[in-house]
Design a protein around this motif. Structure first.
Motif, PDB file in Angstrom:
ATOM      1  N   ALA A 251       4.471  -9.892  76.083  1.00 18.52           N
ATOM      2  CA  ALA A 251       5.240 -11.028  75.577  1.00 18.52           C
ATOM      3  C   ALA A 251       6.699 -10.581  75.503  1.00 18.52           C
ATOM      4  N   ARG A 252       7.591 -11.557  75.530  1.00 19.01           N
ATOM      5  CA  ARG A 252       9.026 -11.227  75.497  1.00 19.01           C
ATOM      6  C   ARG A 252       9.394 -10.504  74.207  1.00 19.01           C
ATOM      7  N   LYS A 253      10.055  -9.367  74.341  1.00 16.01           N
ATOM      8  CA  LYS A 253      10.478  -8.579  73.186  1.00 16.01           C
ATOM      9  C   LYS A 253      11.847  -9.064  72.720  1.00 16.01           C
ATOM     10  N   VAL A 254      12.005  -9.244  71.415  1.00 18.74           N
ATOM     11  CA  VAL A 254      13.265  -9.669  70.808  1.00 18.74           C
ATOM     12  C   VAL A 254      13.754  -8.506  69.955  1.00 18.74           C
ATOM     13  N   ARG A 255      14.822  -7.879  70.378  1.00 18.04           N
ATOM     14  CA  ARG A 255      15.288  -6.651  69.716  1.00 18.04           C
ATOM     15  C   ARG A 255      16.174  -6.902  68.497  1.00 18.04           C
ATOM     16  N   LYS A 256      16.903  -8.022  68.478  1.00 21.82           N
ATOM     17  CA  LYS A 256      17.842  -8.285  67.377  1.00 21.82           C
ATOM     18  C   LYS A 256      17.279  -9.328  66.422  1.00 21.82           C
ATOM     19  N   MET A 257      17.424  -9.076  65.137  1.00 21.32           N
ATOM     20  CA  MET A 257      16.967 -10.038  64.128  1.00 21.32           C
ATOM     21  C   MET A 257      17.656 -11.382  64.298  1.00 21.32           C
ATOM     22  N   THR A 258      18.905 -11.367  64.706  1.00 21.00           N
ATOM     23  CA  THR A 258      19.665 -12.616  64.859  1.00 21.00           C
ATOM     24  C   THR A 258      19.141 -13.470  66.010  1.00 21.00           C
ATOM     25  N   GLN A 259      18.313 -12.918  66.875  1.00 22.43           N
ATOM     26  CA  GLN A 259      17.765 -13.655  68.016  1.00 22.43           C
ATOM     27  C   GLN A 259      16.325 -14.118  67.792  1.00 22.43           C
ATOM     28  N   LEU A 260      15.762 -13.823  66.618  1.00 22.13           N
ATOM     29  CA  LEU A 260      14.391 -14.241  66.327  1.00 22.13           C
ATOM     30  C   LEU A 260      14.293 -15.756  66.234  1.00 22.13           C
ATOM     31  N   ALA A 261      13.173 -16.290  66.695  1.00 18.36           N
ATOM     32  CA  ALA A 261      12.887 -17.723  66.596  1.00 18.36           C
ATOM     33  C   ALA A 261      11.681 -17.920  65.684  1.00 18.36           C
ATOM     34  N   SER A 262      11.622 -19.077  65.060  1.00 18.60           N
ATOM     35  CA  SER A 262      10.485 -19.399  64.200  1.00 18.60           C
ATOM     36  C   SER A 262       9.191 -19.254  64.987  1.00 18.60           C
ATOM     37  N   GLY A 263       8.220 -18.568  64.390  1.00 24.08           N
ATOM     38  CA  GLY A 263       6.932 -18.332  65.029  1.00 24.08           C
ATOM     39  C   GLY A 263       6.828 -16.994  65.735  1.00 24.08           C
ATOM     40  N   ASP A 264       7.951 -16.272  65.897  1.00 23.96           N
ATOM     41  CA  ASP A 264       7.887 -14.949  66.530  1.00 23.96           C
ATOM     42  C   ASP A 264       7.089 -13.986  65.659  1.00 23.96           C
ATOM     43  N   LEU A 265       6.372 -13.081  66.309  1.00 27.50           N
ATOM     44  CA  LEU A 265       5.754 -11.970  65.592  1.00 27.50           C
ATOM     45  C   LEU A 265       6.855 -10.962  65.312  1.00 27.50           C
ATOM     46  N   VAL A 266       6.837 -10.346  64.150  1.00 28.99           N
ATOM     47  CA  VAL A 266       7.819  -9.305  63.815  1.00 28.99           C
ATOM     48  C   VAL A 266       7.073  -8.029  63.474  1.00 28.99           C
ATOM     49  N   PHE A 267       7.550  -6.915  64.049  1.00 28.74           N
ATOM     50  CA  PHE A 267       6.872  -5.626  63.939  1.00 28.74           C
ATOM     51  C   PHE A 267       7.752  -4.624  63.211  1.00 28.74           C
ATOM     52  N   PHE A 268       7.078  -3.744  62.471  1.00 30.53           N
ATOM     53  CA  PHE A 268       7.769  -2.760  61.658  1.00 30.53           C
ATOM     54  C   PHE A 268       7.216  -1.379  61.950  1.00 30.53           C
ATOM     55  N   ASP A 269       8.137  -0.430  62.101  1.00 31.89           N
ATOM     56  CA  ASP A 269       7.817   0.960  62.375  1.00 31.89           C
ATOM     57  C   ASP A 269       7.823   1.687  61.032  1.00 31.89           C
ATOM     58  N   ILE A 270       6.652   2.093  60.610  1.00 34.05           N
ATOM     59  CA  ILE A 270       6.521   2.802  59.335  1.00 34.05           C
ATOM     60  C   ILE A 270       5.834   4.121  59.639  1.00 34.05           C
ATOM     61  N   GLY A 271       6.540   5.212  59.465  1.00 39.87           N
ATOM     62  CA  GLY A 271       5.978   6.525  59.752  1.00 39.87           C
ATOM     63  C   GLY A 271       5.971   6.874  61.233  1.00 39.87           C
ATOM     64  N   GLY A 272       6.890   6.285  62.009  1.00 39.16           N
ATOM     65  CA  GLY A 272       7.015   6.653  63.416  1.00 39.16           C
ATOM     66  C   GLY A 272       6.171   5.846  64.382  1.00 39.16           C
ATOM     67  N   ALA A 273       5.484   4.818  63.909  1.00 38.58           N
ATOM     68  CA  ALA A 273       4.667   3.974  64.800  1.00 38.58           C
ATOM     69  C   ALA A 273       4.619   2.557  64.245  1.00 38.58           C
ATOM     70  N   ILE A 274       4.364   1.593  65.112  1.00 39.13           N
ATOM     71  CA  ILE A 274       4.192   0.208  64.660  1.00 39.13           C
ATOM     72  C   ILE A 274       2.937   0.162  63.804  1.00 39.13           C
ATOM     73  N   SER A 275       3.111  -0.232  62.557  1.00 39.78           N
ATOM     74  CA  SER A 275       1.955  -0.270  61.663  1.00 39.78           C
ATOM     75  C   SER A 275       1.968  -1.490  60.745  1.00 39.78           C
ATOM     76  N   HIS A 276       2.866  -2.453  61.016  1.00 41.13           N
ATOM     77  CA  HIS A 276       2.890  -3.666  60.200  1.00 41.13           C
ATOM     78  C   HIS A 276       3.413  -4.818  61.050  1.00 41.13           C
ATOM     79  N   VAL A 277       2.859  -6.023  60.804  1.00 36.67           N
ATOM     80  CA  VAL A 277       3.246  -7.221  61.548  1.00 36.67           C
ATOM     81  C   VAL A 277       3.294  -8.405  60.601  1.00 36.67           C
ATOM     82  N   GLY A 278       4.166  -9.347  60.913  1.00 36.73           N
ATOM     83  CA  GLY A 278       4.265 -10.592  60.170  1.00 36.73           C
ATOM     84  C   GLY A 278       4.690 -11.704  61.112  1.00 36.73           C
ATOM     85  N   VAL A 279       4.918 -12.894  60.542  1.00 39.14           N
ATOM     86  CA  VAL A 279       5.356 -14.045  61.321  1.00 39.14           C
ATOM     87  C   VAL A 279       6.714 -14.495  60.787  1.00 39.14           C
ATOM     88  N   TYR A 280       7.702 -14.537  61.683  1.00 43.39           N
ATOM     89  CA  TYR A 280       9.038 -14.981  61.309  1.00 43.39           C
ATOM     90  C   TYR A 280       9.019 -16.490  61.117  1.00 43.39           C
TER      91      TYR A 280
END
Length: 190
Positions: free
Chosen positions: A123-152
Motif C-alpha cells: 500500500a502507498r506509504k505516507v512518510r509525513k504526518m502532514t500528508q496523512l488522510a483520514s482512514g490511513d493506517l499509522v505505524f509506530f516504531d517502538i524498540g526498533g521495529a513496527i510494533s503498534h498500529v492505529g487509524v488516523y
C-alpha cells in the motif's frame, strides 16, 4: 403481577437513529474542539495536535465514503477495553485486532493480523504526518521495529488500542510519546 418492560420492535429503528445521531455529534464535537486556537496554561499536562488546523484530507474522491465509514466505526469503539489478542468489541481489542475489525466491518477489507504484517502490506506509504488522510493506517516504531498500529481520523488524531489495562482511545499523533515513535502511514483505501 409482573410487567413486561421490553422495547417494542418499532422503537429499534428510532434507537439506531439516535445512536447514529449521537456518534455524528461526537465527531462534530471532536472537529469543533480541534479546529479553534488552543491555549493551555504552562504545566497543564495536556496537549493538542499542532496538525489540528490542517484541512481535512480524504484518501481519494472514490474512497471518501469508505473513509467516512471507517472513521465512524473507529470513533464508535473508543472506550472498548484493551485485551491482548482481542479482535471484537465484546472481547476487547489489541492494536492490530482493532484496526482489522474496523476495516473488515466498515469497508469489507481483510487486513493481516499483526501490526508488523500490516506494515509490510503493499500500500502507498505516507512518510509525513502532514500528508496523512483520514482512514490511513499509522505505524509506530517502538524498540526498533513496527510494533503498534492505529487509524488516523484527521485533525492530528488517531484511534488505537494502546496497552493492557487501558481502553481504545483517541490520541494526538504528534504528541510527546506517539510523535517520537511515528514511523509512517499506509494508505489502504486508494
Amino acid at each position: 403481577m409482573q410487567q413486561n418492560h421490553s422495547v417494542p420492535e418499532t422503537a429499534l429503528p428510532a434507537q439506531q437513529a439516535m445512536r447514529h445521531a449521537l456518534l455524528f455529534a461526537a465527531v462534530l464535537l471532536l472537529a469543533a474542539c480541534a479546529s479553534g486556537p488552543q491555549r493551555r496554561p504552562p504545566g497543564s499536562g495536556t496537549s493538542h495536535s499542532a496538525l489540528a488546523g490542517l484541512p481535512p484530507r480524504a484518501p481519494s474522491a472514490a474512497s471518501a465514503g469508505e473513509a467516512n465509514d471507517i472513521l465512524f466505526r473507529a470513533i464508535g469503539l473508543v472506550g472498548t477495553p484493551y485485551r491482548w489478542g482481542g479482535n471484537t468489541p465484546a472481547g476487547g481489542f489489541d492494536c492490530s485486532g482493532l484496526v482489522d475489525y474496523i476495516y473488515r466491518t466498515a469497508a469489507n477489507i481483510q487486513l493481516p493480523r499483526t501490526s508488523h504484517e500490516m506494515a509490510a502490506m503493499d500500500a502507498r506509504k505516507v512518510r509525513k504526518m502532514t500528508q496523512l488522510a483520514s482512514g490511513d493506517l499509522v505505524f509506530f516504531d517502538i524498540g526498533g521495529a513496527i510494533s503498534h498500529v492505529g487509524v488516523y481520523v484527521g485533525k492530528g488524531r488517531f484511534v488505537h488500542a494502546p496497552n493492557s489495562g487501558g481502553t481504545v482511545r483517541l490520541d494526538d499523533i504528534d504528541g510527546p510519546y506517539w510523535g517520537g515513535h511515528f514511523a509512517y502511514g499506509k494508505r489502504v483505501l486508494d
